[in-house]
Design an enzyme around this catalytic site. Structure first.
Site, PDB file in Angstrom:
ATOM      1  N   ILE A   1       6.937  11.692  -5.390  1.00  0.00           N
ATOM      2  CA  ILE A   1       5.601  11.380  -5.899  1.00  0.00           C
ATOM      3  C   ILE A   1       5.572  11.509  -7.420  1.00  0.00           C
ATOM      4  CG2 ILE A   1       3.243  12.304  -6.005  1.00  0.00           C
ATOM      5  CD1 ILE A   1       3.207  12.436  -3.013  1.00  0.00           C
TER       6      ILE A   1
ATOM      7  N   LYS B   1       2.015  25.094  -2.584  1.00  0.00           N
ATOM      8  CA  LYS B   1       3.463  25.246  -2.657  1.00  0.00           C
ATOM      9  C   LYS B   1       3.822  25.999  -3.944  1.00  0.00           C
ATOM     10  CE  LYS B   1       7.658  22.506  -3.288  1.00  0.00           C
ATOM     11  NZ  LYS B   1       8.222  21.158  -3.495  1.00  0.00           N
TER      12      LYS B   1
ATOM     13  N   GLY C   1       0.858  -1.184   0.000  1.00  0.00           N
ATOM     14  CA  GLY C   1       0.000   0.000   0.000  1.00  0.00           C
ATOM     15  C   GLY C   1       0.888   1.225   0.000  1.00  0.00           C
TER      16      GLY C   1
ATOM     17  N   THR D   1      10.658  15.177  -5.794  1.00  0.00           N
ATOM     18  CA  THR D   1      10.301  14.408  -6.983  1.00  0.00           C
ATOM     19  C   THR D   1       9.806  12.988  -6.684  1.00  0.00           C
ATOM     20  OG1 THR D   1      12.670  13.947  -7.154  1.00  0.00           O
ATOM     21  CG2 THR D   1      11.780  15.636  -8.612  1.00  0.00           C
TER      22      THR D   1
ATOM     23  N   SER E   1      -0.150  -4.776   4.479  1.00  0.00           N
ATOM     24  CA  SER E   1      -0.271  -5.164   5.878  1.00  0.00           C
ATOM     25  C   SER E   1      -0.072  -3.939   6.755  1.00  0.00           C
ATOM     26  CB  SER E   1       0.780  -6.222   6.228  1.00  0.00           C
ATOM     27  OG  SER E   1       0.804  -6.385   7.630  1.00  0.00           O
TER      28      SER E   1
ATOM     29  N   VAL F   1       6.525   8.726   1.684  1.00  0.00           N
ATOM     30  CA  VAL F   1       7.375   9.633   0.906  1.00  0.00           C
ATOM     31  C   VAL F   1       6.579  10.805   0.367  1.00  0.00           C
ATOM     32  CG1 VAL F   1       8.946   7.833   0.175  1.00  0.00           C
ATOM     33  CG2 VAL F   1       6.965   8.382  -1.257  1.00  0.00           C
TER      34      VAL F   1
ATOM     35  N   PRO G   1      11.429  28.928  -7.879  1.00  0.00           N
ATOM     36  CA  PRO G   1       9.974  29.098  -7.981  1.00  0.00           C
ATOM     37  C   PRO G   1       9.347  28.196  -9.045  1.00  0.00           C
ATOM     38  CG  PRO G   1      11.080  30.823  -9.203  1.00  0.00           C
ATOM     39  CD  PRO G   1      12.165  29.901  -8.694  1.00  0.00           C
TER      40      PRO G   1
END
Lengths: 506, 476
Positions: A346, A78, A12, A344, A39, A47, A96
């Site tokens: 995700i 963000k 998961g 980076t 589990s 992360v 930015p």
């Protein structure tokens, strides 16, 4: 119609549930059955609390509105990342999200800025970025729709509670017929040594057969790890950090719409503001600092009261040689790891999912698999180089960690890019459009400026830039504070009203 | 790769530029050189940079008489403010939206390769996949550009995003001589200086090797900061003076232009017609009341100046455009597209002029990728044509070799009918799909997601598009 395909996701966490949600959304239920095995006894790394703007495309593709996402994940907006003490101790710049100034007649803005600076302009380059100026003032509003408007020149991402995001996506996936099995994996059964996976044996006695297996088991890499083709390519030669200590704390005041990445004695420290807490971590190399000292550094610089015990993580930078072997595809930490300096993690999960769907396996898959592996490993390398860039562009001589970085041999791919920028400010905007902010922020200035700038009288050039700076400041002044914007948004969200708010646990 | 010393990185810049760019001279006034001169004059003159052209009669005499272009030509005109009305009135242009390709085995049933840029998706799945899946419906016309061309009609994109009327890019066949006259006029209006010379020589800096002076046949000496080599296959500057080697691509493109004929014709058929025969192929275009036929022959070895190949376009203070750096014959396409991209790329590196030591490598690599993209596309078409010719029992003398990347692309397409060419590629993805389908050896492969959809809904989807297209064509 042919026989339905069964896809089994092992693990998961953020990677597993992002994969399950995306597959459930895209693949017809009549033909694809999806099972996720996880589990509760196995913790997740959680992360990617800080993201880059691509996550908005992911949510949008799943039909998730920003309002429900913000409420469910305790997210804040963000606008970039503030790097402090990277070039030299005392330095600070924001990388930015969005444009940095505006080009003039084909001349890139960083040339105009450098020429003007050499002629007396004393304004940091980030003052010409709407995202950076708004971030410093803790303001936020979605970009303007009209491309002509200055307030359309930025984009944004989120800070989020990754565990809450996984839970949110779990609900989403289960509503779309993803079957969740609560169990630990005891054995990975294969057709033969090195052959396709046939089933997962679970500790509850169940055996799950499937056509395709997605390995989202994190660093354990339970499925992909046994294939010789999936050998781990170690990049610690360039990215030396291998430990992190993580510790959430209370908020210290109004939320900042940016991540903080502060260079430290043997690595760097993050601060990620969520609605209800601040995520903190110190990424370091254990050759240069002890766990105790790292934890002490982190604790002594927390912006608020600690909310939990410190947690330590081990990792190694690198990427698997092949991320798809036989009928097994690794997504997330099982595929590779790059420290979250540019947020980076995700994004790389997202890329793995998107490419898997783009190359959805059929009857024959050799060429498809090769193409997937080529595209993904290239993506990991591009990000690797960008992260190395931050470490390499430093003039810190205060600790062995930073001194050693200065003696490092770079990958050829990165050397060429750095030389091109150093010699003449050249950047491939398609792929490396973000570089000027980081390079200039860390004091790497092009040796030469575009000679066309010489045709613009200095006072006119400085006047133009001052005008742009004023225009940006004036426009940013019209934006609401992020907390005010957040309050107004959350107040309208059904999830918030019904009390389904995330963040109850860390 | 040179080693980077970290201590050298952080020198403070002291002035804006070590050696300012003041003049660029284009040597040769072929269509590539004139395009470059016009673009540079438009983009650089406001910054006080002078652009001149040295006309060399031996160069212009050897140009191909026609260039087949796509949307890039109009994009180039827009970007550099070339007046479209004057261009269209120059009598040297014919428009097209598709190319027909007839083989000896099926001379009257050509395959149509359309200038499609966008086609509707079916449940997020590309249209060509649906046609492969429903093989009985493969002949249903789903391209407006092809349907119009088959009906002998010239159509222009509607400009309305997301509609079938705007699903293609307009192609133009230009007469080289007329187009050069148009470009010369535009260059003069932009203040470009033209200097004729029967021959040319160069003086070079003994230290850097840069070209410092152009020596003309009338003993005139011209100082220059940058030189553009547009001298065609002779490559007078980049090849002869600067000694950049030429890499033959004959194995990938074993085709040579063996002749061109022009005859009066009452027909004004829009489009480009390619017909394959046992020696190679012929490409026919109608323009200005004339039928132009170019004959290409498959040959065992490269033939001098017509040989396909590539040479690094940047060396010292020289940029080469056109056959001086790249020569690739692709049915229905021109290397002018590459030149337009080089011009754009060069204007991006103007900040770094004049020293190309750093950026030259990346520039040359990217340009080579462009040329390989064009070469591979041509190779794919040639390969398909050669395969079809083999069926007749009279195969070509020599077959094109597929590059590794092209072989990977074709293998992937054979496996799943997928194409990894991105939507913003130099040659549009839709055209690659057509070419891959033509060269594919497996007509059964299709997107596995289609297994989960009812065939009836797919048929309705195709029929709906076909009906819309019929209606659009009938209105033209």
């Amino acid at each position: 119609m042919t026989t339905p395909q069964h896809i089994c996701i092992a693990g998961g966490g953020t990677a597993g549930w992002m994969t399950a949600a995306a597959l459930a959304n895209r693949l017809p239920h009549s033909h694809y059955r999806i099972t996720l095995v996880e589990s509760a006894q196995i913790g997740t790394v959680g992360v990617g609390e800080s993201t880059i703007p691509h996550i908005r495309q992911f949510n949008s593709a799943l039909g998730i509105t920003e309002e429900e996402f913000i409420a469910a994940t305790s997210a804040t907006w963000k606008l970039g990342i503030e790097f402090t003490d990277w070039g030299k101790v005392g330095d600070s710049y924001i990388h930015p999200f969005g444009e940095l100034g505006r080009p003039l007649a084909g001349i890139e803005f960083h040339h105009l800025w450098q020429a003007a600076s050499l002629q007396g302009l004393d304004v940091p380059i980030e003052s010409f970025s709407v995202a950076a100026v708004a971030a410093r003032q803790r303001k936020f509003s979605p970009p303007h729709a009209s491309r002509e408007h200055l307030l359309s020149t930025y984009t944004y991402a989120y800070h989020l509670d990754a565990s809450a995001y996984a839970r949110f996506l779990r609900d989403y996936a289960e509503q779309r017929q993803v079957t969740r099995v609560e169990a630990q994996i005891r054995e990975v059964k294969r057709d033969h040594q090195g052959g396709p996976i046939t089933a997962l044996s679970l500790d509850n006695g169940q055996e799950i057969s499937a056509d395709w297996f997605i390995d989202c088991t994190g660093f354990r890499s339970l499925l992909i790890g046994d294939y010789s083709q999936a050998e781990f390519i170690d990049w610690s030669e360039w990215l030396k950090t291998n430990r992190a200590v993580v510790l959430p704390c209370e908020k210290d005041g109004p939320s900042r719409p940016y991540t903080k990445a502060m260079a430290r004695e043997a690595g760097w420290q993050w601060q990620i503001p969520l609605q209800h807490r601040i995520g903190n971590g110190y990424v370091y190399c254990s050759d240069y600092i002890s766990d105790e000292d790292a934890e002490h550094t982190l604790r002594s610089t927390l912006p608020g009261e600690a909310l939990a015990d410190a947690r330590f993580l081990d990792f190694k930078a690198g990427c698997r040689k092949q991320l798809w072997v036989q009928n097994c595809v690794a997504i997330g930490l099982s595929a590779g790891f790059l420290e979250p300096l540019e947020s980076t993690s995700i994004f790389l999960i997202q890329m793995g999912i998107a490419k898997f769907l783009e190359h959805l396996p059929g009857t024959h898959n050799d060429a498809t698999r090769n193409q997937y592996n080529r595209e993904l490993t290239e993506q990991y390398q591009v990000i690797r180089d960008f992260i190395i860039l931050h470490y390499y562009l430093t003039q810190r001589y205060d600790t062995p960690f930073w001194r050693d970085y200065q003696a490092m041999n770079l990958p050829d791919s990165l050397t060429e890019l750095i030389l091109a920028f150093r010699d003449c400010g050249l950047v491939d905007k398609q792929q490396y459009g973000l570089w000027p902010a980081v390079c200039i922020g860390q004091r790497l200035h092009p040796k030469q400026v575009d000679s066309r700038v010489a045709a613009i009288p200095p006072q006119q050039l400085i006047g133009m830039l001052n005008q742009l700076k004023s225009d940006i400041a004036a426009q940013v002044a019209t934006l609401p504070n992020m907390d005010d914007y957040l309050s107004s948004l959350v107040a309208q969200t059904p999830l918030q009203k019904s009390g389904m708010r995330a963040g109850g646990q860390v | 790769m040179s080693k980077l010393f970290q201590r050298d990185l952080f020198e403070t810049p002291t002035n804006t530029h070590g050696r300012a760019l003041k003049s660029i001279w284009v040597v040769g006034d072929d269509v590539h050189g004139l395009s470059t001169a016009v673009a540079f004059a438009t983009a650089l003159k406001p910054f006080g940079i002078k652009v001149g052209v040295v006309s060399l009669p031996t160069v212009t005499a050897k140009q191909a008489s026609l260039h087949s272009c796509n949307g890039h030509l109009f994009a180039f005109h827009r970007r550099y403010q070339l007046p479209e009305r004057a261009f269209m009135q120059s009598q040297g242009v014919a428009f097209f939206t598709a190319m027909s390709l007839a083989t000896a085995s099926r001379p009257n049933k050509p395959v149509w390769l359309a200038n499609d840029t966008w086609l509707p998706l079916f449940n997020g799945i590309e249209l060509h996949q649906v046609k492969r899946w429903l093989s009985d419906f493969a002949s249903v016309e789903t391209s407006f550009a092809a349907a119009a061309a088959k009906a002998g009609k010239t159509v222009f994109p509607s400009g309305q995003q997301g509609t079938l009327g705007n699903s293609f890019e307009l192609g133009a066949v230009v007469d080289t001589e007329a187009y050069c006259a148009f470009l010369t006029q535009q260059a003069l209006e932009r203040g470009v200086t033209f200097v004729p010379s029967n021959d040319i020589a160069f003086e070079r800096c003994p230290h850097s090797g840069d070209i410092t002076t152009l020596l003309l046949s009338n003993n005139q000496r011209i100082q220059c900061d940058w030189v553009v080599d547009a001298t065609g296959p002779q490559a007078r500057v980049i090849g002869q003076a600067l000694k950049r080697p030429f890499e033959s691509w004959h194995a990938y493109s074993p085709i040579s232009l063996s002749g061109e004929t022009t005859e009066q014709s009452a027909s004004n058929t829009p489009g480009i017609a390619v017909s394959v025969n046992d020696t190679g192929y012929q490409q026919v275009q109608y323009l200005g009341g004339k039928k132009r036929t170019a004959t290409f022959t498959a040959v065992h070895s490269g033939v001098g100046e017509c040989e396909a190949g590539f040479r690094d376009p940047v060396s010292h203070n020289c940029l080469a455009v056109g056959p001086a750096a790249y020569h690739i014959d692709v049915p229905g396409m021109s290397t002018l597209h590459t030149t337009h991209r080089i011009i754009e790329r060069f204007l991006n590196v103007v900040p770094c002029l004049p020293a190309p030591a750093t950026w030259g490598r990346a520039f040359n690599r990217t340009t080579k990728q462009d040329c390989e993209h064009l070469r591979d596309f041509g190779c794919l078409l040639l390969s398909a044509m050669a395969t079809r010719q083999q069926i007749t029992g009279k195969p070509w003398q020599v077959l094109p070799k597929l590059s590794e990347s092209l072989d990977q692309a074709l293998t992937l397409f054979n496996e799943s009918a997928r194409c990894t060419v991105p939507p913003d590629a130099m040659i549009h993805r839709q055209r690659w799909l057509d070419a891959l389908a033509l060269a594919s050896s497996n007509e059964q492969a299709f997107e596995p997601l289609l297994n989960a959809v009812s065939q009836a809904s797919g048929q309705q989807f195709l029929q709906r598009i076909a009906t819309q297209i019929q209606s659009l064509v009938s209105q033209c």
